[in-house]
Write a protein that holds these residues in place. Structure first.
Motif, short mmCIF file in Angstrom:
data_model
loop_
_atom_site.label_atom_id
_atom_site.label_comp_id
_atom_site.label_asym_id
_atom_site.label_seq_id
_atom_site.Cartn_x
_atom_site.Cartn_y
_atom_site.Cartn_z
N ALA A 1 -3.79 14.40 30.20
CA ALA A 1 -2.98 12.91 30.41
C ALA A 1 -1.77 12.91 29.14
O ALA A 1 -1.16 12.73 29.60
CB ALA A 1 -4.63 12.47 30.49
N GLN B 1 1.27 15.31 29.69
CA GLN B 1 0.96 14.20 30.93
C GLN B 1 0.49 14.51 32.11
O GLN B 1 1.19 14.60 33.27
CB GLN B 1 2.92 13.71 31.53
CG GLN B 1 3.58 13.20 30.21
CD GLN B 1 2.96 11.85 29.73
OE1 GLN B 1 2.39 11.04 30.29
NE2 GLN B 1 1.93 11.58 28.85
N SER C 1 -3.51 16.01 33.20
CA SER C 1 -4.78 16.16 33.23
C SER C 1 -5.18 17.16 33.80
O SER C 1 -5.64 17.59 33.51
CB SER C 1 -4.99 15.10 34.55
OG SER C 1 -5.29 13.20 34.03
#
Length: 311
Positions: A140, A144, A146
């Motif tokens: 994350a 950027q 998850s």
């Protein structure tokens, strides 16, 4: 192998001399990086690591841990030829991350909860990062995504467990001992004191290797190689977090694969953190590093295949 052992001290001496020269030539730059590394440890690493080190140290001394180890023993013995206590150690490592697994291996060894024959295999199995770092920080935070963080976590564990599963075939069945009885009176050390001293050792390693990676990045910059996979790889072999950040800046599925390798191998900083504990449990450093390198080589193509479906 003998020639390599004779050559290694010379390489170490030259490397140390060059690093000392850098500190003497640019003291403000590199002492500042040590401070940055120490700050990173104090703000980001210590709050997450210290509680886990303390709680696992307390947990391994409880009789409930022994009962759970007895329940897990058949599965752990069949899958990896380790004791049930070793299986619980691997679970704690996967949940907590570096260097909790290595510290727990040492605790169990000092308590007599794992046999001497299984300590090396257990050290390799319990050398894992955790979801907090891979999903939160790398996935994350850096990539950027998850989803990519979970891919990294799955690839990382797959590489570690697959290699350790194959290692079981090199062990005679007779060497796969039953679960030893935990000797609760054998280790009378204080879990809190031990945990604080352990986390300080981790912090020292992070601060020093953060500066080392800065020296390496500067050297690559002077050579015109500050960008790209070469920089990410060389930097990550020293300090994996910096390497993962450079991979994220590049982007793409090959960056995810390289990150999986770096996290699984661990880099110099993480390896030093672990060997602080594992050496006291009789685990030899160079064979351990060789297994970690192999685990990284297995994790990378797994991450490449999985990330290709996402990116």
């Amino acid at each position: 192998m003998q020639k390599a052992k004779k050559f290694f001290p010379y390489v170490t001496t030259i490397t140390v001399a060059l690093v000392m020269a850098c500190f003497l030539a640019f003291p403000a730059r590199y002492t500042g990086l040590v401070l940055e590394g120490a700050t990173l440890f104090a703000v980001c690493v210590m709050p997450a690591t210290l509680p886990f080190l303390f709680l696992t140290a307390v947990l391994t001394r409880q009789r409930a841990f022994q009962r759970a180890a007895e329940k897990l023993s058949p599965l752990a013995r069949k899958a990896f030829r380790i004791s049930g206590a070793g299986g619980l150690c691997a679970v704690l490592s996967a949940l907590s991350g570096y260097p909790v697994g290595a510290r727990t291996v040492y605790d169990l060894f000092s308590l007599g909860a794992v046999s001497k024959q299984e300590t090396f295999r257990l050290a390799c199995l319990s050398s894992t990062s955790g979801p907090m770092f891979l999903v939160g920080a790398v996935g994350a935070g850096m990539f950027q995504s998850s989803a990519l963080g979970w891919i990294l976590f799955a690839s990382h564990l797959s590489g570690v467990y697959l290699v350790c599963f194959l290692m079981r075939f090199a062990v005679k069945k007779s060497a796969s001992a039953e679960v030893p009885a935990l000797s609760f009176g054998k280790n009378d050390s204080n879990p809190l004191t031990d945990s604080v001293l352990s986390v300080l050792a981790v912090g020292g390693a992070i601060a020093i290797f953060y500066a080392f990676s800065g020296i390496l990045r500067d050297a690559l910059g002077w050579a015109g190689l500050e960008n790209g996979f070469l920089s990410a790889t060389v930097t990550g072999l020293i300090e994996m977090t910096s390497g993962c950040k450079l991979c994220a800046d590049i982007g793409g599925i090959y960056s995810v694969a390289l990150s999986a390798f770096l996290v699984t191998f661990g880099g110099g900083c993480v390896l030093i953190q672990q060997t602080v504990f594992l050496s006291r449990a009789g685990v030899k450093t160079f064979p351990f590093m060789a297994v970690k390198f192999l685990q990284g080589c297995v994790a990378a193509p797994i991450a490449l295949g999985l990330s290709a479906a996402v990116l």
